[in-house]
Design a protein around this motif. Structure first.
Motif, PDB file in Angstrom:
ATOM      1  N   ALA A 106       6.075  10.367  -7.021  1.00 53.01           N
ATOM      2  CA  ALA A 106       7.143  10.691  -6.087  1.00 53.01           C
ATOM      3  C   ALA A 106       8.370  11.278  -6.771  1.00 53.01           C
ATOM      4  N   LEU A 107       8.563  10.963  -8.069  1.00 49.68           N
ATOM      5  CA  LEU A 107       9.779  11.402  -8.752  1.00 49.68           C
ATOM      6  C   LEU A 107       9.655  12.798  -9.333  1.00 49.68           C
ATOM      7  N   THR A 108       8.475  13.385  -9.273  1.00 47.33           N
ATOM      8  CA  THR A 108       8.284  14.704  -9.869  1.00 47.33           C
ATOM      9  C   THR A 108       8.028  15.780  -8.816  1.00 47.33           C
ATOM     10  N   VAL A 109       8.291  15.478  -7.557  1.00 46.05           N
ATOM     11  CA  VAL A 109       8.076  16.468  -6.511  1.00 46.05           C
ATOM     12  C   VAL A 109       9.145  17.541  -6.586  1.00 46.05           C
ATOM     13  N   SER A 110       8.887  18.618  -5.905  1.00 40.42           N
ATOM     14  CA  SER A 110       9.836  19.730  -5.911  1.00 40.42           C
ATOM     15  C   SER A 110      11.128  19.325  -5.220  1.00 40.42           C
ATOM     16  N   ARG A 111      12.177  20.131  -5.533  1.00 40.10           N
ATOM     17  CA  ARG A 111      13.469  19.813  -4.928  1.00 40.10           C
ATOM     18  C   ARG A 111      13.411  19.873  -3.405  1.00 40.10           C
ATOM     19  N   SER A 120      13.985   9.974   2.182  1.00 39.07           N
ATOM     20  CA  SER A 120      13.974   9.409   3.532  1.00 39.07           C
ATOM     21  C   SER A 120      12.845   8.382   3.700  1.00 39.07           C
ATOM     22  N   SER A 121      11.658   8.691   3.143  1.00 37.57           N
ATOM     23  CA  SER A 121      10.529   7.768   3.255  1.00 37.57           C
ATOM     24  C   SER A 121      10.796   6.473   2.506  1.00 37.57           C
ATOM     25  N   LEU A 122      11.385   6.585   1.327  1.00 38.09           N
ATOM     26  CA  LEU A 122      11.711   5.383   0.559  1.00 38.09           C
ATOM     27  C   LEU A 122      12.743   4.534   1.284  1.00 38.09           C
ATOM     28  N   ALA A 123      13.704   5.181   1.937  1.00 34.72           N
ATOM     29  CA  ALA A 123      14.712   4.432   2.693  1.00 34.72           C
ATOM     30  C   ALA A 123      14.048   3.684   3.856  1.00 34.72           C
ATOM     31  N   GLY A 124      13.087   4.334   4.512  1.00 35.42           N
ATOM     32  CA  GLY A 124      12.370   3.664   5.594  1.00 35.42           C
ATOM     33  C   GLY A 124      11.574   2.477   5.093  1.00 35.42           C
ATOM     34  N   LEU A 125      10.909   2.643   3.937  1.00 31.87           N
ATOM     35  CA  LEU A 125      10.137   1.545   3.364  1.00 31.87           C
ATOM     36  C   LEU A 125      11.059   0.399   2.962  1.00 31.87           C
ATOM     37  N   ALA A 126      12.214   0.736   2.386  1.00 27.80           N
ATOM     38  CA  ALA A 126      13.174  -0.309   2.009  1.00 27.80           C
ATOM     39  C   ALA A 126      13.640  -1.082   3.239  1.00 27.80           C
ATOM     40  N   GLY A 127      13.847  -0.375   4.353  1.00 26.89           N
ATOM     41  CA  GLY A 127      14.266  -1.051   5.578  1.00 26.89           C
ATOM     42  C   GLY A 127      13.186  -1.995   6.101  1.00 26.89           C
ATOM     43  N   ARG A 128      11.927  -1.551   6.060  1.00 25.11           N
ATOM     44  CA  ARG A 128      10.833  -2.436   6.486  1.00 25.11           C
ATOM     45  C   ARG A 128      10.777  -3.696   5.643  1.00 25.11           C
ATOM     46  N   GLY A 174      11.039  -2.795  -6.790  1.00 29.04           N
ATOM     47  CA  GLY A 174      10.337  -1.562  -7.155  1.00 29.04           C
ATOM     48  C   GLY A 174      10.847  -0.369  -6.378  1.00 29.04           C
ATOM     49  N   VAL A 175      11.089  -0.539  -5.082  1.00 22.41           N
ATOM     50  CA  VAL A 175      11.598   0.572  -4.275  1.00 22.41           C
ATOM     51  C   VAL A 175      13.016   0.945  -4.719  1.00 22.41           C
ATOM     52  N   ALA A 176      13.848  -0.059  -4.993  1.00 22.17           N
ATOM     53  CA  ALA A 176      15.211   0.221  -5.466  1.00 22.17           C
ATOM     54  C   ALA A 176      15.173   1.000  -6.775  1.00 22.17           C
ATOM     55  N   ASP A 177      14.246   0.677  -7.655  1.00 22.08           N
ATOM     56  CA  ASP A 177      14.120   1.404  -8.914  1.00 22.08           C
ATOM     57  C   ASP A 177      13.722   2.860  -8.658  1.00 22.08           C
ATOM     58  N   LEU A 178      12.773   3.068  -7.753  1.00 25.28           N
ATOM     59  CA  LEU A 178      12.374   4.439  -7.430  1.00 25.28           C
ATOM     60  C   LEU A 178      13.541   5.230  -6.849  1.00 25.28           C
ATOM     61  N   GLN A 179      14.307   4.584  -5.982  1.00 27.63           N
ATOM     62  CA  GLN A 179      15.443   5.280  -5.373  1.00 27.63           C
ATOM     63  C   GLN A 179      16.495   5.652  -6.414  1.00 27.63           C
ATOM     64  N   SER A 180      16.700   4.767  -7.383  1.00 28.73           N
ATOM     65  CA  SER A 180      17.724   5.040  -8.403  1.00 28.73           C
ATOM     66  C   SER A 180      17.319   6.167  -9.336  1.00 28.73           C
ATOM     67  N   ARG A 181      16.033   6.405  -9.472  1.00 33.40           N
ATOM     68  CA  ARG A 181      15.550   7.439 -10.390  1.00 33.40           C
ATOM     69  C   ARG A 181      15.415   8.801  -9.729  1.00 33.40           C
ATOM     70  N   LEU A 182      15.565   8.860  -8.433  1.00 41.01           N
ATOM     71  CA  LEU A 182      15.536  10.164  -7.773  1.00 41.01           C
ATOM     72  C   LEU A 182      16.809  10.947  -8.095  1.00 41.01           C
ATOM     73  N   VAL A 207       0.838  -1.201   0.000  1.00 35.99           N
ATOM     74  CA  VAL A 207       0.000   0.000   0.000  1.00 35.99           C
ATOM     75  C   VAL A 207       0.876   1.255   0.000  1.00 35.99           C
ATOM     76  N   ASP A 208       1.926   1.265   0.817  1.00 36.56           N
ATOM     77  CA  ASP A 208       2.810   2.437   0.874  1.00 36.56           C
ATOM     78  C   ASP A 208       3.557   2.625  -0.448  1.00 36.56           C
ATOM     79  N   TYR A 209       3.991   1.524  -1.044  1.00 37.29           N
ATOM     80  CA  TYR A 209       4.691   1.608  -2.331  1.00 37.29           C
ATOM     81  C   TYR A 209       3.761   2.176  -3.403  1.00 37.29           C
ATOM     82  N   GLN A 210       2.527   1.682  -3.438  1.00 43.10           N
ATOM     83  CA  GLN A 210       1.570   2.187  -4.424  1.00 43.10           C
ATOM     84  C   GLN A 210       1.273   3.663  -4.209  1.00 43.10           C
ATOM     85  N   ALA A 211       1.305   4.115  -2.964  1.00 42.44           N
ATOM     86  CA  ALA A 211       1.084   5.540  -2.688  1.00 42.44           C
ATOM     87  C   ALA A 211       2.213   6.378  -3.268  1.00 42.44           C
TER      88      ALA A 211
END
Length: 308
Positions: free
Chosen positions: A246-251, A259-267, A291-299, A236-240
């Motif tokens: 998430a990749l188009t948010v402001s700087r 930070s949130s993605l790192a927390g999700l990856a840890g869980r 999927g989370v690793a892919d999101l992190q790499s694209r940030l 659910v958190d990943y889909q959110a």
């Protein structure tokens, strides 16, 4: 102070001005005593033990005047006086205690049996709990109460099985399993109380063995459901993240996302450590980790002030 029975009760109307030991004519005395004994039974149900014992005293005296020996009344009288001592140990024989508990809690036991016959175990359990509230020493109510809780647990497990679908919420499955486990835990002491009754001992022993066996299986299944529920929460958190672009948010917000993605990856990593190899939750968590690793790499790389 004595507590009177409802004024509409026949025994009350018969004794407006006299006790059972002075009722006339003698031919009516026995019938009136039976009515008074029923009033005493209701007083015991309501917790008015002293009033019940005093009324039964008068009933015994009334029959003694006619030389009538009533063993059932003698047992009722002894039981009522025994209840006046509180919920401590009793000097009465166990069979006398149990017969009179069945007598006092008759309505609750009959209603509970009807609920069981209609396959309403939760309602039946409430009836037997009401009987236990009147006198917690009953072995018949204990056996029936444990039976009802056992059936209620089976029903809750059945509901969990129905909810256990690919699209069904894992939390619903876990909720049903937790309810089943609570029912079984409550059934254990009541089944053990029934073991003390020689007439119920064998049946109570078989019931207790079945309850404990199901508890063991249920603990294993609930642990699996809890792991799947935790994995689904990660999904659910990943889909959110994905839905929120998430990749188009402001700087300014990118550090929060990172930070949130790192927390999700840890869980996800922690849950993967406890997931059995090849299980459904292990496969889901592996997919989420990718999927989370892919999101992190694209940030974008974090902006560092002061670099030229």
């Amino acid at each position: 102070m004595l507590v009177d029975a409802p004024a509409t009760h026949p025994a009350v109307r018969s004794r407006r001005s006299a006790g059972p030991d002075t009722w006339r004519p003698p031919s009516r005395r026995r019938a009136t005593v039976e009515e008074a004994v029923e009033v005493a039974r209701h007083r015991l149900r309501q917790g008015h033990r002293l009033a019940a014992a005093e009324l039964l005293d008068r009933c015994v005296r009334a029959l003694a005047r006619d030389g009538v020996d009533d063993p059932d009344l003698a047992e009722r009288w002894a039981y009522a006086h025994d209840r006046c001592t509180g919920d401590r140990g009793t000097s009465l024989p166990p069979d006398v205690v149990q017969r009179n508990i069945v007598w006092v809690t008759r309505e609750d036991l009959e209603q509970g049996r009807r609920e069981l016959a209609a396959d309403r175990p939760f309602a039946a359990a409430r009836c037997f709990a009401a009987a236990d509230a009147i006198d917690p020493r009953g072995t018949h109510s204990a056996f029936l109460h444990a039976t009802a809780l056992h059936r209620a647990a089976v029903r809750a497990v059945r509901r969990a099985t129905v909810a256990e679908t690919p699209d069904g919420p894992a939390a619903d499955v876990l909720s049903h399993l937790e309810r089943a486990e609570r029912c079984l835990h409550r059934a254990v002491p009541t089944a053990r109380r029934a073991l003390t009754d020689s007439a119920l001992g064998l049946a109570a022993e078989e019931l207790l063995a079945s309850i404990q066996e199901q508890l063991g299986a249920l603990r294993h299944r609930r642990a699996n459901a809890a792991r799947m529920a935790a994995a689904c929460a990660c999904l659910v958190d990943y889909q959110a993240f994905v839905a929120g672009s998430a990749l188009t948010v402001s700087r300014a917000d990118q550090d929060n996302v990172r930070s949130s993605l790192a927390g999700l990856a840890g869980r996800i990593t922690r849950l993967r450590g406890g997931a059995p190899a090849g299980s459904a939750e292990a496969r889901l968590l592996a997919t989420l980790a990718d999927g989370v690793a892919d999101l992190q790499s694209r940030l974008p790389m974090p902006h560092r002030a002061g670099r030229r």
